[in-house]
Design a protein around this motif. Structure first.
Motif, PDB file in Angstrom:
ATOM      1  N   ASN A 151       0.718  -1.090  -0.066  1.00 38.48           N
ATOM      2  CA  ASN A 151       0.162  -0.038   0.120  1.00 38.48           C
ATOM      3  C   ASN A 151       0.990   1.064   0.119  1.00 38.48           C
ATOM      4  O   ASN A 151       1.564   1.633   1.105  1.00 38.48           O
ATOM      5  CB  ASN A 151      -0.778  -0.119   1.270  1.00 38.48           C
ATOM      6  CG  ASN A 151      -1.942  -1.081   1.076  1.00 38.48           C
ATOM      7  OD1 ASN A 151      -2.391  -1.488  -0.086  1.00 38.48           O
ATOM      8  ND2 ASN A 151      -2.430  -1.424   2.390  1.00 38.48           N
ATOM      9  N   PRO A 190       1.000   5.392  -1.266  1.00 36.22           N
ATOM     10  CA  PRO A 190       0.493   6.533  -1.852  1.00 36.22           C
ATOM     11  C   PRO A 190       0.844   6.876  -3.259  1.00 36.22           C
ATOM     12  O   PRO A 190       1.963   6.525  -3.522  1.00 36.22           O
ATOM     13  CB  PRO A 190       1.019   7.668  -0.970  1.00 36.22           C
ATOM     14  CG  PRO A 190       2.313   7.257  -0.359  1.00 36.22           C
ATOM     15  CD  PRO A 190       2.173   5.775  -0.021  1.00 36.22           C
ATOM     16  N   ARG A 191      -0.240   7.594  -3.847  1.00 37.85           N
ATOM     17  CA  ARG A 191       0.090   7.822  -5.222  1.00 37.85           C
ATOM     18  C   ARG A 191      -0.476   9.205  -5.686  1.00 37.85           C
ATOM     19  O   ARG A 191      -1.377   9.653  -4.991  1.00 37.85           O
ATOM     20  CB  ARG A 191      -0.690   6.889  -6.300  1.00 37.85           C
ATOM     21  CG  ARG A 191      -0.191   5.374  -5.947  1.00 37.85           C
ATOM     22  CD  ARG A 191       0.995   5.348  -6.597  1.00 37.85           C
ATOM     23  NE  ARG A 191       1.336   5.557  -7.903  1.00 37.85           N
ATOM     24  CZ  ARG A 191       2.577   5.521  -8.415  1.00 37.85           C
ATOM     25  NH1 ARG A 191       3.617   5.554  -7.841  1.00 37.85           N
ATOM     26  NH2 ARG A 191       2.779   5.872  -9.903  1.00 37.85           N
ATOM     27  N   THR A 205      -5.192  14.292 -13.029  1.00 40.49           N
ATOM     28  CA  THR A 205      -6.744  14.406 -13.550  1.00 40.49           C
ATOM     29  C   THR A 205      -6.927  15.777 -13.821  1.00 40.49           C
ATOM     30  O   THR A 205      -6.093  16.621 -14.120  1.00 40.49           O
ATOM     31  CB  THR A 205      -7.412  14.363 -12.077  1.00 40.49           C
ATOM     32  OG1 THR A 205      -7.022  15.479 -11.245  1.00 40.49           O
ATOM     33  CG2 THR A 205      -7.250  13.220 -11.259  1.00 40.49           C
ATOM     34  N   LEU A 207      -4.464  14.108  -8.290  1.00 48.03           N
ATOM     35  CA  LEU A 207      -5.118  13.764  -7.041  1.00 48.03           C
ATOM     36  C   LEU A 207      -4.023  12.962  -6.111  1.00 48.03           C
ATOM     37  O   LEU A 207      -3.370  11.929  -6.801  1.00 48.03           O
ATOM     38  CB  LEU A 207      -6.160  12.682  -7.661  1.00 48.03           C
ATOM     39  CG  LEU A 207      -7.068  11.894  -6.612  1.00 48.03           C
ATOM     40  CD1 LEU A 207      -7.815  12.921  -5.921  1.00 48.03           C
ATOM     41  CD2 LEU A 207      -8.010  10.921  -7.185  1.00 48.03           C
ATOM     42  N   THR A 245      -3.788  10.140  -3.277  1.00 49.14           N
ATOM     43  CA  THR A 245      -4.382   9.211  -2.698  1.00 49.14           C
ATOM     44  C   THR A 245      -3.414   8.237  -1.591  1.00 49.14           C
ATOM     45  O   THR A 245      -2.405   8.094  -2.064  1.00 49.14           O
ATOM     46  CB  THR A 245      -5.087   7.982  -3.446  1.00 49.14           C
ATOM     47  OG1 THR A 245      -4.263   7.318  -4.591  1.00 49.14           O
ATOM     48  CG2 THR A 245      -6.230   8.525  -4.429  1.00 49.14           C
ATOM     49  N   ASP A 246      -3.913   8.435  -0.314  1.00 48.80           N
ATOM     50  CA  ASP A 246      -2.995   7.776   0.828  1.00 48.80           C
ATOM     51  C   ASP A 246      -3.880   7.252   1.810  1.00 48.80           C
ATOM     52  O   ASP A 246      -5.035   7.888   2.076  1.00 48.80           O
ATOM     53  CB  ASP A 246      -2.009   8.819   1.358  1.00 48.80           C
ATOM     54  CG  ASP A 246      -1.417   8.503   2.494  1.00 48.80           C
ATOM     55  OD1 ASP A 246      -0.367   7.903   2.274  1.00 48.80           O
ATOM     56  OD2 ASP A 246      -1.735   8.896   3.584  1.00 48.80           O
ATOM     57  N   ASP A 247      -3.209   6.058   2.342  1.00 46.88           N
ATOM     58  CA  ASP A 247      -4.444   5.517   3.487  1.00 46.88           C
ATOM     59  C   ASP A 247      -4.365   6.543   4.703  1.00 46.88           C
ATOM     60  O   ASP A 247      -5.271   6.325   5.416  1.00 46.88           O
ATOM     61  CB  ASP A 247      -3.530   4.210   3.995  1.00 46.88           C
ATOM     62  CG  ASP A 247      -3.521   3.113   3.011  1.00 46.88           C
ATOM     63  OD1 ASP A 247      -4.264   3.296   1.907  1.00 46.88           O
ATOM     64  OD2 ASP A 247      -2.541   1.993   2.921  1.00 46.88           O
ATOM     65  N   GLY A 297      -5.913  10.177   3.026  1.00 44.50           N
ATOM     66  CA  GLY A 297      -7.171  10.202   2.503  1.00 44.50           C
ATOM     67  C   GLY A 297      -6.975  10.589   1.084  1.00 44.50           C
ATOM     68  O   GLY A 297      -5.966  10.470   0.478  1.00 44.50           O
ATOM     69  N   ARG A 298      -8.031  11.398   0.372  1.00 46.43           N
ATOM     70  CA  ARG A 298      -8.061  11.817  -1.220  1.00 46.43           C
ATOM     71  C   ARG A 298      -7.663  13.493  -0.829  1.00 46.43           C
ATOM     72  O   ARG A 298      -8.470  14.083  -0.298  1.00 46.43           O
ATOM     73  CB  ARG A 298      -9.234  11.330  -1.733  1.00 46.43           C
ATOM     74  CG  ARG A 298      -9.354  10.008  -1.967  1.00 46.43           C
ATOM     75  CD  ARG A 298     -10.566   9.708  -2.616  1.00 46.43           C
ATOM     76  NE  ARG A 298     -10.965  10.517  -3.815  1.00 46.43           N
ATOM     77  CZ  ARG A 298     -10.960  10.050  -4.917  1.00 46.43           C
ATOM     78  NH1 ARG A 298     -10.105   8.924  -5.318  1.00 46.43           N
ATOM     79  NH2 ARG A 298     -11.280  10.559  -6.151  1.00 46.43           N
ATOM     80  N   ARG A 350      -6.307  16.900  -3.407  1.00 49.60           N
ATOM     81  CA  ARG A 350      -6.043  17.405  -4.811  1.00 49.60           C
ATOM     82  C   ARG A 350      -4.970  18.754  -4.564  1.00 49.60           C
ATOM     83  O   ARG A 350      -5.080  19.460  -3.824  1.00 49.60           O
ATOM     84  CB  ARG A 350      -7.371  17.789  -5.246  1.00 49.60           C
ATOM     85  CG  ARG A 350      -7.107  18.048  -6.669  1.00 49.60           C
ATOM     86  CD  ARG A 350      -8.754  18.290  -7.424  1.00 49.60           C
ATOM     87  NE  ARG A 350      -9.467  17.087  -7.574  1.00 49.60           N
ATOM     88  CZ  ARG A 350      -9.107  16.284  -8.466  1.00 49.60           C
ATOM     89  NH1 ARG A 350      -8.431  16.128  -9.230  1.00 49.60           N
ATOM     90  NH2 ARG A 350     -10.153  15.184  -8.281  1.00 49.60           N
ATOM     91  N   ASP A 380     -10.038  16.515  -1.463  1.00 49.50           N
ATOM     92  CA  ASP A 380     -10.426  16.586  -2.745  1.00 49.50           C
ATOM     93  C   ASP A 380     -12.031  17.146  -3.202  1.00 49.50           C
ATOM     94  O   ASP A 380     -12.411  17.822  -3.793  1.00 49.50           O
ATOM     95  CB  ASP A 380     -10.708  15.097  -3.120  1.00 49.50           C
ATOM     96  CG  ASP A 380     -10.782  14.818  -4.677  1.00 49.50           C
ATOM     97  OD1 ASP A 380     -10.598  15.768  -5.590  1.00 49.50           O
ATOM     98  OD2 ASP A 380     -11.605  13.947  -4.947  1.00 49.50           O
TER      99      ASP A 380
END
Length: 895
Positions: A221, A223-224, A228, A233, A235-237, A240-241, A243, A320
């Motif tokens: 897992n 983050p990325r 967009t 964007l 995303t990370d555990d 969260g999301r 932007r 986001d």
């Protein structure tokens, strides 16, 4: 100065005291200025951190324990870091981190070679401002390395201004501002001002970097960041999301925060790597970046800025779901937050008439706030290595910090200087905490407790010293810091935090026991301790085995312990107000203090370090053959016993009858100890009692040395070594060898302790601050009945309070503009003071030239040097307010 509670009437003050305060602290200036060359990134067998991870590797190599950036802003775990990156079209690499010389490369040790300034900040990080001066010519990396290598320790350092790269104002002033809409919604504004008289191109490419948390464990897992419409964007555990978007069309470039093993090690691997954005822009390598996703991205915008003109770019990083309006209204948010910052400092500085002093104080506190850092270091895991990586050399288990395997830090910590010292040091942190207490008592208390926690403090009770050697001993100042922060917080909030004080006290009991058991080698109440933060102040390295054999009895170690005992006494008396059982503990610390006082100062006792011939305290060398000889170096070592003083108010003693009775009995039972200090039988001004290592005669003698311009007193504060040693160096001969100490007012001429740290003559803020504080404390007892000649030889006699105020005035004059608008601290930067819009920029150095006040050592040491903010406050709000303040003014000396 107004009462501290007036800050609570400001928006920022309410933010700090409100329920959302932890949320506002969840983002801040938490990225390091330098992660490369640190111990925690060093996996070499011999502990050669500077060589193992050099600056040249930093752009290509993923860090294990943190991230660095220029003007970095991050969440509290540094999982996502915003930072400045720029390119002038001339440099061989993009400018994405601050350059400097390693300990071996600099002719006075490690040294950052950039021009940057912490202009503004508030404690919640709702608004921050940073300036970086970026040349339009190619940055002179090779020239700085080569010329500093050519110069010896007796020569000046070769600075970036000396290279000529800023001539004809061919540079940009790049201002980075952060403002928060809400606790998790961050705006970043970059404004570049072209100071040249012709148009110049600039590539702005601010970066968002995800700290590599996946490589070391092999955890799937990760983050990325993904492209967009209109932005990126995240995303990370944990987060969260979120932007990222910009206020104009930019080109988003992506790469991975992974080591370029091809460049560094010649291995075949598929990128893009950490240096991909650099390679794309500099070399035109299209394969070095991606356009869709990665763990690192840059918002690239090229612009031509007209002569004298400016250009700006705004980024927004937020949840986001809240980003529908993009960067709309950003300028309004910046204006609002900056206005709130102005209100906060206006409230803080009410009564400070000098605009320049207000500027100095505000920049000092800004530097202190900007120097917060996410500090991550798990010693056991560092020694063992990571599951997905090769095992480190086995020899490391017997090397640096191997005895500190319990230490597992992952916290926001106040750093001394995030480039030169991007790691905490315990006595630095004590001074940083009390400076923070002026503006953010809650964070100050948190910092005091941090090093007392189980993942910091050793199970044996030792407080970690600093990253290069946790097992060294720094002066025991945490009890003092705890008390000062407790007082500041009580003033700020209007109520005492006994829980904080009790927690600190209980852990400090363990630390006190460690000092007694480990640093009093013969159980005589005389302490050793090593260099104790004073580095090369003696003819020997006090932290290493002495070349003569034997040991060194130290008046500074003993003075610090006497002060520690008095601080613990005062804390226990405060706690006794709510828990009478602490009165017995207070008696214990009274007795311990008195035994230390006897050992150090009783001329009839063979442990005494007082020299009747010179009327001064000296280190004493105890040789293996039983010979004991004082080392007659007149230095701050002999002044530190002055700091062991505590004045007790009569109403405090009246409210604690058990302590008063026990203390009275003990002193009557042991008149040999009672004769050493003023206490129950000697009421002073206002019926106060005083505990001190010095009675009137010795206090007078030490102050006569301290306030003599031919010895310790400089136009800008107190020197660390007497100027008398300029004409009469101290020389000690033993077994055919000669050991020598001269007065060295600026950079060190030897390489002990790295070479950039010199205690043989310069002015150091921490010792000056504590001595000034001690004078105010003595003044509470003596009132205006005790006067000293200031300066010695002038024929002018002043009260101790006036003396303390004038010493403060001299230290303040290091920073304020004097004749011709010059600031003594900035004497090494004459070109800077002539550059457009640069006059109000101030640097806060590690220490200062003993004769001229020039800044020396680390240039952004708004760790303990931020104590100047407290001295400016004290100047307008005398500590002993019940004494009439009639301070004679001194004209500032010519810079």
């Amino acid at each position: 100065m107004p009462h501290p509670s007036v800050l609570l009437r400001t928006t920022e003050g309410r933010r700090l005291a409100g329920d959302q305060a932890p949320l506002w602290r969840a983002w801040g200036p938490y990225a390091s200025d330098r992660q490369w060359g640190t111990v925690r990134e060093d996996y070499s067998e011999g502990g050669t951190a500077w060589d193992y991870f050099p600056h040249d590797h930093a752009r290509s190599r993923a860090y294990r324990w943190g991230e660095d950036a220029i003007a970095g802003y991050a969440d509290a775990q540094c999982r996502a870091v915003l930072g400045l990156a720029v390119w002038n079209g001339q440099d061989p690499v993009i400018k994405e981190r601050l350059f400097g010389l390693t300990n071996r490369e600099g002719n006075h040790g490690e040294d950052v070679k950039e021009l940057y300034f912490h202009q503004d900040a508030v404690p919640s990080h709702a608004y921050l401002r940073f300036m970086y001066k970026y040349p339009q010519r190619a940055f002179p990396y090779a020239d700085l390395v080569a010329e500093n290598a050519r110069r010896g320790p007796e020569q000046d350092e070769y600075e970036v201004l000396d290279t000529g790269v800023f001539s004809n104002n061919r540079y940009f002033d790049i201002v980075v501002e952060y403002a928060r809409r809400t606790p998790d919604d961050v705006l970043m504004r970059i404004t570049a001002h072209n100071r040249a008289d012709e148009t110049a191109p600039l590539w702005l490419l601010p970066q968002l970097t995800l700290r590599n948390t996946w490589r070391w464990s092999g955890h799937a897992n990760r983050p990325r960041l993904a492209a967009t419409p209109g932005g990126v964007l995240l995303t990370d555990d944990v987060m969260g999301r979120m932007r990222l978007c910009a206020d104009r069309d930019v080109e988003f470039l992506f790469c991975e925060n992974e080591t370029n093993v091809t460049r560094l090690y010649g291995l075949v691997a598929e990128g893009p790597f950490k240096d991909g954005i650099n390679d794309y822009l500099i070399d035109g390598n299209e394969n070095a970046v991606r356009r869709d996703a990665g763990s690192r991205c840059a918002a690239l915008w090229r612009t031509d800025i007209a002569a004298g003109g400016s250009a700006s770019l705004i980024l927004r990083l937020g949840p986001d779901a809240a980003m529908a309006d993009g960067c709309t209204g950003a300028d309004r948010i910046f204006a609002t937050r900056r206005g709130e910052a102005d209100d906060f400092y206006e409230a803080l500085q009410r009564g400070i008439e000098s605009a320049d002093m207000r500027l100095v104080q505000r920049q000092a506190l800004a530097g202190l706030i900007w120097s917060k850092q996410f500090y991550h270091y798990d010693v056991y895991r560092w020694l063992r290595g990571d599951p997905a990586e090769p095992a480190p050399p086995a020899a490391r288990w017997q090397g640096r910090n191997a005895e500190w395997q319990h230490l597992a830090n992952a916290h926001i910590v106040s750093m001394p200087d995030k480039w030169e010292y991007p790691w905490y040091a315990s006595w630095d942190l004590a001074f940083q905490a009390i400076a923070f207490a002026l503006i953010d008592p809650a964070f100050a208390k948190e910092q005091v407790l941090l090093l007392l926690r189980d993942r910091f403090m050793h199970p044996n009770g030792q407080i970690p010293a600093y990253e290069w050697a946790f097992g060294d001993a720094n002066p025991p100042l945490h009890a003092w810091a705890a008390w000062r922060c407790y007082e500041a917080d009580r003033d700020f909030n209007g109520r005492p935090d006994h829980d904080f004080l009790r927690t600190a006290f209980n852990k400090l009991l363990l630390n006190f026991g460690w000092w007694v058991n480990r640093k009093d080698s013969a159980g005589r109440n005389i302490f050793q301790g090593g260099f104790l933060g004073l580095d090369n102040i003696e003819i020997f390295d006090r932290s290493s085995p002495l070349p003569t054999g034997g040991m060194l009895d130290q008046p500074d170690g003993t003075g610090w312990m006497a002060s520690f005992a008095l601080n613990m006494l005062r804390i226990s008396l405060e706690l006794a107000k709510v828990d009478p059982g602490y009165q017995d503990v207070a008696v214990k610390f009274l007795e311990h203090f008195l035994h230390i006082a006897k050992a150090l100062g009783d001329a009839k006792h063979d442990t005494s370090l007082w020299d009747d011939q010179d009327q001064f305290f000296y280190d004493r060398l105890c040789l293996p053959d039983g010979m004991r000889t004082p080392l007659r170096v007149r230095s701050a070592v002999g002044l530190i016993p002055l700091m062991a003083v505590q004045v007790l108010e009569p109403d405090l003693l009246d409210g604690l009858p058990e302590f008063t009775e026990a203390a009275t009995w003990f002193l009557s039972h042991r008149p040999d100890l009672a004769s050493l200090v003023a206490f129950m039988g000697d009421p002073g001004h206002g019926a106060r009692r005083m505990l001190s290592l010095l009675r009137t005669h010795r206090l007078t003698m030490l102050l006569r040395r301290m306030l003599d311009p031919a010895e310790f007193l400089s136009d800008f504060g107190l020197r660390a070594v007497s100027k008398a040693h300029e004409a009469a160096p101290f020389v000690f001969r033993y077994d055919g060898c000669e050991y020598r100490l001269d007065y060295e007012p600026a950079e060190s001429r030897n390489r002990e302790f790295g070479g950039n740290s010199n205690w043989r003559g310069p002015i150091w803020m921490p010792v000056n601050y504590r001595l000034i504080e001690a004078l105010y404390e003595y003044a509470r007892y003596y009132g205006d009945t005790f006067k000293v000649e200031f300066p010695v030889g002038s024929g002018k006699f002043l009260t101790l309070e006036q003396t303390a105020a004038l010493l403060s005035h001299r230290l303040i004059n290091l920073f304020v503009a004097g004749p011709g608008g010059r600031r003594p601290v900035m004497a090494a930067y004459p070109q800077l003071q002539d550059m457009p819009e640069s006059e109000p920029l101030v640097l806060f150095h590690e220490y200062f030239h003993g004769d001229t006040g020039r800044g020396v050592g680390a240039s952004h040491q708004t760790g303990w040097t931020a104590c100047i903010a407290l001295l400016i406050a004290t100047r307008h709000d005398c500590i002993s307010s019940n004494l009439p303040m009639a301070m004679p003014e001194e004209d500032p000396p010519a810079a």
